[in-house]
Design a protein around this motif. Structure first.
Motif, PDB file in Angstrom:
ATOM      1  N   SER A  56       0.811  -1.225   0.000  1.00  0.00           N
ATOM      2  CA  SER A  56       0.000   0.000   0.000  1.00  0.00           C
ATOM      3  C   SER A  56       0.842   1.272   0.000  1.00  0.00           C
ATOM      4  CB  SER A  56      -0.942   0.008   1.215  1.00  0.00           C
ATOM      5  OG  SER A  56      -1.858  -1.070   1.158  1.00  0.00           O
ATOM      6  N   ILE A  57       2.002   1.229   0.625  1.00  0.00           N
ATOM      7  CA  ILE A  57       2.838   2.438   0.702  1.00  0.00           C
ATOM      8  C   ILE A  57       3.988   2.421  -0.313  1.00  0.00           C
ATOM      9  CG2 ILE A  57       2.300   2.808   3.135  1.00  0.00           C
ATOM     10  CD1 ILE A  57       5.059   1.663   3.837  1.00  0.00           C
ATOM     11  N   PHE A  58       4.103   1.346  -1.082  1.00  0.00           N
ATOM     12  CA  PHE A  58       5.215   1.203  -2.020  1.00  0.00           C
ATOM     13  C   PHE A  58       5.332   2.356  -3.022  1.00  0.00           C
ATOM     14  CE2 PHE A  58       7.196  -0.618  -5.901  1.00  0.00           C
ATOM     15  CZ  PHE A  58       8.456  -0.873  -5.362  1.00  0.00           C
ATOM     16  N   PRO A  59       4.224   2.908  -3.550  1.00  0.00           N
ATOM     17  CA  PRO A  59       4.354   4.010  -4.518  1.00  0.00           C
ATOM     18  C   PRO A  59       5.096   5.236  -4.002  1.00  0.00           C
ATOM     19  CG  PRO A  59       2.183   3.046  -4.685  1.00  0.00           C
ATOM     20  CD  PRO A  59       2.828   2.440  -3.460  1.00  0.00           C
ATOM     21  N   VAL A  60       5.257   5.380  -2.694  1.00  0.00           N
ATOM     22  CA  VAL A  60       5.997   6.526  -2.156  1.00  0.00           C
ATOM     23  C   VAL A  60       7.465   6.469  -2.564  1.00  0.00           C
ATOM     24  CG1 VAL A  60       6.790   5.560   0.061  1.00  0.00           C
ATOM     25  CG2 VAL A  60       6.159   7.990  -0.090  1.00  0.00           C
ATOM     26  N   THR A  61       7.940   5.297  -2.995  1.00  0.00           N
ATOM     27  CA  THR A  61       9.331   5.133  -3.415  1.00  0.00           C
ATOM     28  C   THR A  61       9.610   5.770  -4.764  1.00  0.00           C
ATOM     29  OG1 THR A  61       8.865   3.014  -4.509  1.00  0.00           O
ATOM     30  CG2 THR A  61       9.479   2.945  -2.173  1.00  0.00           C
ATOM     31  N   GLY A  62       8.540   6.064  -5.528  1.00  0.00           N
ATOM     32  CA  GLY A  62       8.726   6.635  -6.853  1.00  0.00           C
ATOM     33  C   GLY A  62       9.048   5.605  -7.915  1.00  0.00           C
ATOM     34  N   LEU A  63       8.874   4.329  -7.599  1.00  0.00           N
ATOM     35  CA  LEU A  63       9.210   3.243  -8.530  1.00  0.00           C
ATOM     36  C   LEU A  63       7.994   2.680  -9.254  1.00  0.00           C
ATOM     37  CD1 LEU A  63      11.746   1.306  -6.241  1.00  0.00           C
ATOM     38  CD2 LEU A  63      12.278   2.945  -8.066  1.00  0.00           C
ATOM     39  N   THR A  64       6.875   3.383  -9.172  1.00  0.00           N
ATOM     40  CA  THR A  64       5.639   2.846  -9.756  1.00  0.00           C
ATOM     41  C   THR A  64       5.111   3.727 -10.888  1.00  0.00           C
ATOM     42  OG1 THR A  64       4.421   3.928  -7.962  1.00  0.00           O
ATOM     43  CG2 THR A  64       4.931   1.584  -7.690  1.00  0.00           C
ATOM     44  N   GLY A  65       6.018   4.188 -11.732  1.00  0.00           N
ATOM     45  CA  GLY A  65       5.620   4.947 -12.913  1.00  0.00           C
ATOM     46  C   GLY A  65       4.890   6.231 -12.574  1.00  0.00           C
ATOM     47  N   THR A  66       3.727   6.399 -13.181  1.00  0.00           N
ATOM     48  CA  THR A  66       2.958   7.631 -12.959  1.00  0.00           C
ATOM     49  C   THR A  66       2.030   7.550 -11.754  1.00  0.00           C
ATOM     50  OG1 THR A  66       1.244   6.856 -14.505  1.00  0.00           O
ATOM     51  CG2 THR A  66       2.996   8.244 -15.414  1.00  0.00           C
ATOM     52  N   LEU A  67       2.054   6.416 -11.057  1.00  0.00           N
ATOM     53  CA  LEU A  67       1.276   6.273  -9.825  1.00  0.00           C
ATOM     54  C   LEU A  67       2.126   6.767  -8.657  1.00  0.00           C
ATOM     55  CD1 LEU A  67      -1.278   5.212  -8.339  1.00  0.00           C
ATOM     56  CD2 LEU A  67      -0.087   3.009  -8.124  1.00  0.00           C
ATOM     57  N   HIS A  68       1.757   7.913  -8.128  1.00  0.00           N
ATOM     58  CA  HIS A  68       2.556   8.529  -7.066  1.00  0.00           C
ATOM     59  C   HIS A  68       1.814   8.529  -5.736  1.00  0.00           C
ATOM     60  CE1 HIS A  68       5.277   9.882 -10.175  1.00  0.00           C
ATOM     61  NE2 HIS A  68       4.288  10.514 -10.801  1.00  0.00           N
ATOM     62  N   LEU A  69       2.581   8.660  -4.659  1.00  0.00           N
ATOM     63  CA  LEU A  69       2.018   8.784  -3.315  1.00  0.00           C
ATOM     64  C   LEU A  69       2.932   9.689  -2.510  1.00  0.00           C
ATOM     65  CD1 LEU A  69      -0.328   7.672  -1.529  1.00  0.00           C
ATOM     66  CD2 LEU A  69       1.281   5.965  -0.675  1.00  0.00           C
ATOM     67  N   SER A  70       2.371  10.746  -1.943  1.00  0.00           N
ATOM     68  CA  SER A  70       3.172  11.685  -1.160  1.00  0.00           C
ATOM     69  C   SER A  70       3.567  11.052   0.174  1.00  0.00           C
ATOM     70  CB  SER A  70       2.394  12.976  -0.912  1.00  0.00           C
ATOM     71  OG  SER A  70       1.293  12.731  -0.039  1.00  0.00           O
ATOM     72  N   ILE A  71       4.566  11.636   0.791  1.00  0.00           N
ATOM     73  CA  ILE A  71       5.026  11.130   2.091  1.00  0.00           C
ATOM     74  C   ILE A  71       3.910  11.247   3.134  1.00  0.00           C
ATOM     75  CG2 ILE A  71       6.627  11.536   4.000  1.00  0.00           C
ATOM     76  CD1 ILE A  71       8.709  12.400   1.956  1.00  0.00           C
ATOM     77  N   THR A  72       3.165  12.349   3.087  1.00  0.00           N
ATOM     78  CA  THR A  72       2.077  12.546   4.048  1.00  0.00           C
ATOM     79  C   THR A  72       1.028  11.449   3.910  1.00  0.00           C
ATOM     80  OG1 THR A  72       2.384  14.943   4.010  1.00  0.00           O
ATOM     81  CG2 THR A  72       0.266  14.117   4.818  1.00  0.00           C
ATOM     82  N   SER A  73       0.627  11.171   2.677  1.00  0.00           N
ATOM     83  CA  SER A  73      -0.383  10.141   2.444  1.00  0.00           C
ATOM     84  C   SER A  73       0.154   8.765   2.805  1.00  0.00           C
ATOM     85  CB  SER A  73      -0.832  10.155   0.977  1.00  0.00           C
ATOM     86  OG  SER A  73      -1.541  11.347   0.686  1.00  0.00           O
ATOM     87  N   ALA A  74       1.426   8.526   2.525  1.00  0.00           N
ATOM     88  CA  ALA A  74       2.031   7.240   2.873  1.00  0.00           C
ATOM     89  C   ALA A  74       2.011   7.029   4.381  1.00  0.00           C
ATOM     90  CB  ALA A  74       3.464   7.171   2.340  1.00  0.00           C
ATOM     91  N   ILE A  75       2.257   8.105   5.128  1.00  0.00           N
ATOM     92  CA  ILE A  75       2.231   8.013   6.595  1.00  0.00           C
ATOM     93  C   ILE A  75       0.816   7.704   7.075  1.00  0.00           C
ATOM     94  CG2 ILE A  75       2.471   9.336   8.734  1.00  0.00           C
ATOM     95  CD1 ILE A  75       4.809  10.837   7.386  1.00  0.00           C
ATOM     96  N   LEU A  76      -0.180   8.374   6.479  1.00  0.00           N
ATOM     97  CA  LEU A  76      -1.576   8.112   6.854  1.00  0.00           C
ATOM     98  C   LEU A  76      -1.951   6.659   6.579  1.00  0.00           C
ATOM     99  CD1 LEU A  76      -3.399  11.322   5.541  1.00  0.00           C
ATOM    100  CD2 LEU A  76      -3.031  10.656   7.931  1.00  0.00           C
ATOM    101  N   ILE A  77      -1.564   6.168   5.399  1.00  0.00           N
ATOM    102  CA  ILE A  77      -1.871   4.781   5.044  1.00  0.00           C
ATOM    103  C   ILE A  77      -1.126   3.815   5.955  1.00  0.00           C
ATOM    104  CG2 ILE A  77      -1.547   3.034   3.239  1.00  0.00           C
ATOM    105  CD1 ILE A  77      -2.144   5.269   1.197  1.00  0.00           C
ATOM    106  N   PHE A  78       0.099   4.157   6.299  1.00  0.00           N
ATOM    107  CA  PHE A  78       0.873   3.306   7.207  1.00  0.00           C
ATOM    108  C   PHE A  78       0.190   3.219   8.575  1.00  0.00           C
ATOM    109  CE2 PHE A  78       4.192   2.809  10.467  1.00  0.00           C
ATOM    110  CZ  PHE A  78       4.730   1.585  10.068  1.00  0.00           C
ATOM    111  N   ILE A  79      -0.314   4.348   9.057  1.00  0.00           N
ATOM    112  CA  ILE A  79      -1.022   4.365  10.350  1.00  0.00           C
ATOM    113  C   ILE A  79      -2.267   3.483  10.282  1.00  0.00           C
ATOM    114  CG2 ILE A  79      -2.337   5.803  11.957  1.00  0.00           C
ATOM    115  CD1 ILE A  79      -0.358   8.090  11.280  1.00  0.00           C
ATOM    116  N   LEU A  80      -3.014   3.609   9.194  1.00  0.00           N
ATOM    117  CA  LEU A  80      -4.197   2.754   9.015  1.00  0.00           C
ATOM    118  C   LEU A  80      -3.795   1.283   9.003  1.00  0.00           C
ATOM    119  CD1 LEU A  80      -6.140   4.701   6.221  1.00  0.00           C
ATOM    120  CD2 LEU A  80      -6.805   4.472   8.623  1.00  0.00           C
ATOM    121  N   GLY A  81      -2.677   0.990   8.336  1.00  0.00           N
ATOM    122  CA  GLY A  81      -2.195  -0.387   8.282  1.00  0.00           C
ATOM    123  C   GLY A  81      -1.800  -0.911   9.649  1.00  0.00           C
ATOM    124  N   VAL A  82      -1.155  -0.046  10.431  1.00  0.00           N
ATOM    125  CA  VAL A  82      -0.753  -0.453  11.783  1.00  0.00           C
ATOM    126  C   VAL A  82      -1.989  -0.753  12.628  1.00  0.00           C
ATOM    127  CG1 VAL A  82       0.305   0.353  13.932  1.00  0.00           C
ATOM    128  CG2 VAL A  82       1.463   0.741  11.748  1.00  0.00           C
TER     129      VAL A  82
END
Length: 300
Positions: free
Chosen positions: A231-257
């Motif tokens: 779920s947070i992998f796109p924050v790495t920038g390795l998923t082409g045009t599918l991006h995820l900001s650091i803020t959103s990645a943190i929110l998703i990580f919290i939900l995952g936890v």
């Protein structure tokens, strides 16, 4: 007399509509359509209401066909479980022939409508329908690997929306597929755990070990962990045009936890209450993650 006849027709029509909603599993189907629409919004440069409507209609009919075929195949088993005994075919309100007509019409309407978007979308829709009906459904009484098989059609909707608007399959829809693929396991094993007695009575093999034990709970924890990473992998920038900001990645990580906490609680307590709590948490998780992805795209 005329008033009575009109009332009876109204009641009959209401029952027909209700049975159609049940045979196509309207709640589940709409949640799948929602997932496809989130994928569409992620892939779209320009949002078209016409395309959204076509994707929604095609998606509903395709998923509805899968659910109808599923109830045709499992009608005798559904009759043995409290949660499914009142379904249209299992209860005897709807004949198998009528259900077959509905399933066939939904299949044709669904695939043709998706084809109107592009051939790839129709192809993935057809693959999903085939895997759910012809692989996952019959395997449920044979092996716990049915959940693995079912995770494939279950993971297609999120990526289907992207393919529908871009007519392309690459790293971006592949990533969306993996997020929902790993999510399937804690979600369906939590359901399988809480309904284990009913499933066992009907002959369904829904838990990886066949038991509500530590080994099953441990696998739930492990797949929840992999789900978070996907779920947070796109924050790495390795998923082409599918991006995820650091803020959103943190929110998703919290939900995952949070979901991981529920998974650990099930591992510790191994009771139905914990399984139901995890199931509800998983439903909230996937919906919120998809919404965060879409909001992140339009705010970035």
């Amino acid at each position: 007399m005329a008033l009575s006849t009109a009332t009876n027709r109204t009641i009959s029509l209401a029952l027909i509509v209700d049975d159609f909603k049940q045979i196509t599993k309207v709640g589940l189907t709409l949640s799948v359509v929602f997932s496809s629409l989130m994928g569409y919004l992620l892939g779209a440069d320009v949002v078209s209401m016409k395309e959204i409507l076509i994707l929604s209609i095609g998606g509903y009919f395709t998923v509805g066909a899968s659910n109808t075929f599923n109830q045709i195949i499992e009608r005798d088993l559904d009759a043995q479980m409290v949660r499914t005994a009142n379904r249209p075919i299992a209860s005897g309100r709807m004949s198998v022939n009528t259900a077959l007509v509905i399933a066939t019409l939904c299949t044709i309407l669904g695939i043709v409508t998706l084809y109107y978007l592009n051939p790839k979308t129709a192809m993935f829709g057809a693959i999903s329908l085939f895997l759910y009906t012809c692989v996952y459904t019959p395997l449920k009484t044979v092996t716990p690997l049915a959940v693995f098989a079912g995770a494939f059609p279950g993971a297609i909707p999120f990526m289907l929306g992207w393919v529908a608007v871009t007519n392309d399959f690459g790293i971006e829809p592949g990533t969306l597929f993996m997020i929902q693929f790993f999510w399937q396991f804690p979600h369906f094993w939590a359901i399988g755990w809480s309904l284990h007695d009913q499933y066992s009575k009907a002959g369904f093999k829904m838990l990886p070990t066949g038991k509500r034990d530590k080994a099953t709970a441990l696998q739930i924890v492990m797949y929840t962990f992999w789900m978070i990473l996907a779920s947070i992998f796109p924050v790495t920038g390795l998923t082409g045009t599918l991006h995820l900001s650091i803020t959103s990645a943190i929110l998703i990580f919290i939900l995952g936890v949070v979901m991981l906490v529920y998974a650990f609680r099930l591992y510790q307590r191994r009771d139905n209450k914990s399984a139901k709590a995890l199931m509800l948490a998983s439903v909230s998780y996937i919906s919120l993650v998809q919404i965060i992805y879409v909001i992140d795209k339009f705010l970035s």
